[in-house]
Design a protein around this motif. Sequence first.
Motif, mmCIF file in Angstrom:
data_model
loop_
_atom_site.group_PDB
_atom_site.id
_atom_site.type_symbol
_atom_site.label_atom_id
_atom_site.label_comp_id
_atom_site.label_asym_id
_atom_site.label_seq_id
_atom_site.Cartn_x
_atom_site.Cartn_y
_atom_site.Cartn_z
ATOM 1 N N TYR A 211 -20.238 -88.704 -60.488
ATOM 2 C CA TYR A 211 -20.179 -87.444 -61.233
ATOM 3 C C TYR A 211 -20.670 -87.656 -62.665
ATOM 4 C CZ TYR A 211 -18.074 -83.390 -63.564
ATOM 5 O OH TYR A 211 -17.861 -82.264 -64.304
ATOM 6 N N ASP B 102 -22.559 -79.053 -59.354
ATOM 7 C CA ASP B 102 -21.430 -78.392 -58.690
ATOM 8 C C ASP B 102 -20.906 -79.244 -57.536
ATOM 9 O OD1 ASP B 102 -21.651 -76.261 -60.403
ATOM 10 O OD2 ASP B 102 -22.929 -75.081 -59.046
ATOM 11 N N TYR C 28 -19.167 -82.357 -58.846
ATOM 12 C CA TYR C 28 -17.900 -81.977 -59.487
ATOM 13 C C TYR C 28 -16.837 -81.663 -58.433
ATOM 14 C CZ TYR C 28 -14.488 -79.107 -61.961
ATOM 15 O OH TYR C 28 -13.327 -78.579 -62.457
ATOM 16 N N SER C 29 -17.203 -80.905 -57.408
ATOM 17 C CA SER C 29 -16.247 -80.577 -56.339
ATOM 18 C C SER C 29 -15.776 -81.831 -55.623
ATOM 19 C CB SER C 29 -16.902 -79.613 -55.339
ATOM 20 O OG SER C 29 -17.291 -78.413 -55.969
ATOM 21 N N VAL D 287 -13.317 -83.766 -57.953
ATOM 22 C CA VAL D 287 -11.992 -83.139 -58.031
ATOM 23 C C VAL D 287 -11.232 -83.318 -56.726
ATOM 24 C CG1 VAL D 287 -10.802 -80.926 -58.264
ATOM 25 C CG2 VAL D 287 -12.722 -81.486 -59.778
ATOM 26 N N ALA E 207 -8.499 -84.225 -62.417
ATOM 27 C CA ALA E 207 -9.223 -82.955 -62.387
ATOM 28 C C ALA E 207 -9.332 -82.331 -63.769
ATOM 29 C CB ALA E 207 -8.530 -81.985 -61.423
ATOM 30 N N GLY E 208 -8.257 -82.409 -64.583
ATOM 31 C CA GLY E 208 -8.294 -81.824 -65.917
ATOM 32 C C GLY E 208 -9.352 -82.445 -66.788
ATOM 33 N N GLN F 8 -12.813 -81.504 -65.583
ATOM 34 C CA GLN F 8 -13.155 -80.132 -65.925
ATOM 35 C C GLN F 8 -13.580 -80.025 -67.390
ATOM 36 O OE1 GLN F 8 -10.106 -77.250 -65.130
ATOM 37 N NE2 GLN F 8 -11.466 -75.512 -65.487
ATOM 38 N N ARG G 185 -17.039 -81.170 -67.584
ATOM 39 C CA ARG G 185 -17.948 -80.143 -67.060
ATOM 40 C C ARG G 185 -18.120 -79.010 -68.099
ATOM 41 N NH1 ARG G 185 -19.625 -77.858 -62.157
ATOM 42 N NH2 ARG G 185 -21.259 -76.372 -62.735
ATOM 43 N N ILE G 186 -17.037 -78.601 -68.761
ATOM 44 C CA ILE G 186 -17.122 -77.556 -69.787
ATOM 45 C C ILE G 186 -18.062 -77.993 -70.905
ATOM 46 C CG2 ILE G 186 -15.813 -76.422 -71.618
ATOM 47 C CD1 ILE G 186 -13.447 -76.292 -69.680
ATOM 48 N N ARG H 148 -6.998 -77.556 -72.023
ATOM 49 C CA ARG H 148 -7.390 -78.697 -71.187
ATOM 50 C C ARG H 148 -7.175 -80.030 -71.882
ATOM 51 N NH1 ARG H 148 -7.080 -77.046 -66.174
ATOM 52 N NH2 ARG H 148 -8.228 -75.093 -65.875
#
Length: 577
Positions: free
Chosen positions: A46, A162, A165-166, A169, A176-177, A180, A183-184, A234
Motif C-alpha cells: 500500500y 483503492d 487500500y481496501s 484495511v 486502519a486509522g 486512512q 490515504r487522506i 484520525r
Amino acid sequence: MQLQAQLRAAAALMLAVAAGISTYVFLGYADAYTQSTQNLQTLMSYELVLKAGNAVSAERGPSNILLSLDRDAGQLYESTESQVVRSRLRTDLALGQLQRLMQTQQSDERNTLTSTQQSLLQGRAQIDKLVQNEPSERSPQNLQDAIDRMISARQQLDPLVDDFYSAAVRQAPDQAGIMQMARILSDLREYGGRIGAMLIVPLSTPQPISPAQRLVIAVLRGHIDQLHRLMPTRIGTMDRAPDGIHSMRTQVERGFFGHTLPLIDTLVARSGSDYTVRAASFTRQVMPDLMDLEKLEDLFMQRAIAQISRVQRHDRKQMVLTGAYLLAFFCLLLAILRAAESLIIRPLLLARQEIIDLASGDLHRAPRAGRSAEVRALHEAIDTLRRHQVYGMQLAIERDELSEALRRQARTDALTGLLNRHALEELTGDLSADPVVLTEDRGLILLDVDYFKSINDEHGHIVGDLVLREMARRIKSVVATRHMAFRYGGEEFAVLTTRMSMTALCHLAEDIRHAIGHDDIIVRSTSKLSVTASFGVAKGDAMHSTWLDLLHAADNALYQAKAQGRNQLVASAEVPL
C-alpha cells in the motif's frame, strides 16, 4: 529388552504429550507470525502504490514550471529542466517497483498500470514538444492538453490505490486509522496539485479561468475541506508519539492549509484581472507545501509499518522461544532416556550378551558398562562363570586334540607320511559289501615299485624303507593338494583325483613316473639306487560306475604295465576286457 521398551514407550508418551501442547502453542504463534508478515507485506505494498501516486503527482510541478519558462531563461531554465529529469526518474522508479510487485502478486490490475504509464509517456512527449517552442508559440489549448494528460495519468492510478487500500484495511484492521490518514494526505496532495495545475494556463497566458474550470476547482476545494475536517479525529492521542507527526502536522496546517489554499482562493477570486503572480512563481510557492503533505503521509505509513514490524518480531520471538522450549524438553527427555540406558539398560544387555557368548563358546571378555555395586557383582559372577567355562573348554580341546591325533595316526602311514589304505577305504566304503557308487568325477592311479623285493633282499629292509619314503616324497611333490596320495600297501601307492580327464590323468601319472625314475636315490654316502615304478590308470565313467569297478580297472592296468616290461603306465581304456 522389555525394560528398555517400557522406558522408551514412557518417554515417547511424555514427548508426544509435550509435543502436542507445544505444537499447539507453536502453531498459534506461527499463524500469528505468518499473519503479521502478510500484514506487513500488504502495508508495504500500500505504501508503494501511494508513493507511486505521489511521484506521478509531483512530476507535474517542475513540468508546469518548465512550460511557463523561456528557453533563454538561462540558469533558471536549466535548473528546472534538471528538476524535471529527476522527478521523471523518481516516477519511473516508483512505477517500476509497483509493476514488479504486481507481477509477483499476479494482480488483475496490470492493464491499469500500463494505461498510467502510457498516458504518462504521452504527457511527457507533449511537454517536451511544447518546450521546444517559444512561450508565445505555446497555445493555451496545447498547454492545457499536456497538463490534462499528466493529470489523467495520475487519475488512472486511483483504482489501484483503492484496491491496495481496501486490501490493507482488510488485512490489518488494527492499522486502519493510520492507513486512512495516509490515504487522506495522499488525496489532499493530489487534489491540491490538480487545482494548482488547472491554474497554470490562466497564470501563463494570462487569461480568465473558464466556468468549467471554476466548477472543477470548487468540487476539488470541497473535497479538500471535507478531508481536512476528518484529520483531527484520525490523529487523536498519536501526536504524543516521538516520530515527528505532530510537528509535521503543524507545518502542514501552516503551509498547505494556511498558505497554499488561501493563495489558490485569492487567484481564483482575481480571475480575469491582474493575478500578481505568474505560473512559475506560483508553482514554486505551492510545491513545498505539497511535499509536506507527502512527508506527513510517509510518517504515518512508517508508524503503521513500525507497529506491524514490532508485532511481527514479537510473534517470531514467541515462535522461536516455543520451538526452543520444545527442543530443550526433547533434549532433556532424551538425556534422561540415554542416562537410563547407559546406567541400567546397557549394562544389563551387555551382561546378557556376555553370558550368551560364554554359552556359545566365546571366552573373550566383552565390553562392559555401569559402575554400580549391583552391576559389579554381576560382572564378578560372569567372570567366575568364564573361569569355569575356560577350564571346561581346555579339557574339551585337549580331548579333541587327542582324538584328532589318534584319528590322524589311524589314517596316516607311519613310514611315508601318506594317507594309508584305511583312509582310502573311508572314502570308498567297504568294498566287500554292496558296491558303492561314485559320487564325483574320480580318477585313480595305482603304482608299484619295480623289483622292490630285490632291493630288500640285496640292500636290506632299512634301505627298502628309505626307498619307500623317497618314493612318497617324490609323489607328493607332483600331486596337487586338491588330489590325495596314499600308500596302498607294501611298495604299492595310489593317487585319487577329482575332475580330471583321462588325458590329464595319464599326464599326471607320467609326471609321477618321471619324478621317480629321473634321479637315483642316495641310500648311502657312496651308494645310489635307480628306482622305477609301473602305473595303472583308471577313470570313473559309465563302465566304471562304482569304487570297486574303478579299483579293478586300475589294478588290471597296473598288472598289464608290469607284464609289458615295467617302468611304464597303462590306461584302463587300453586294457581289453
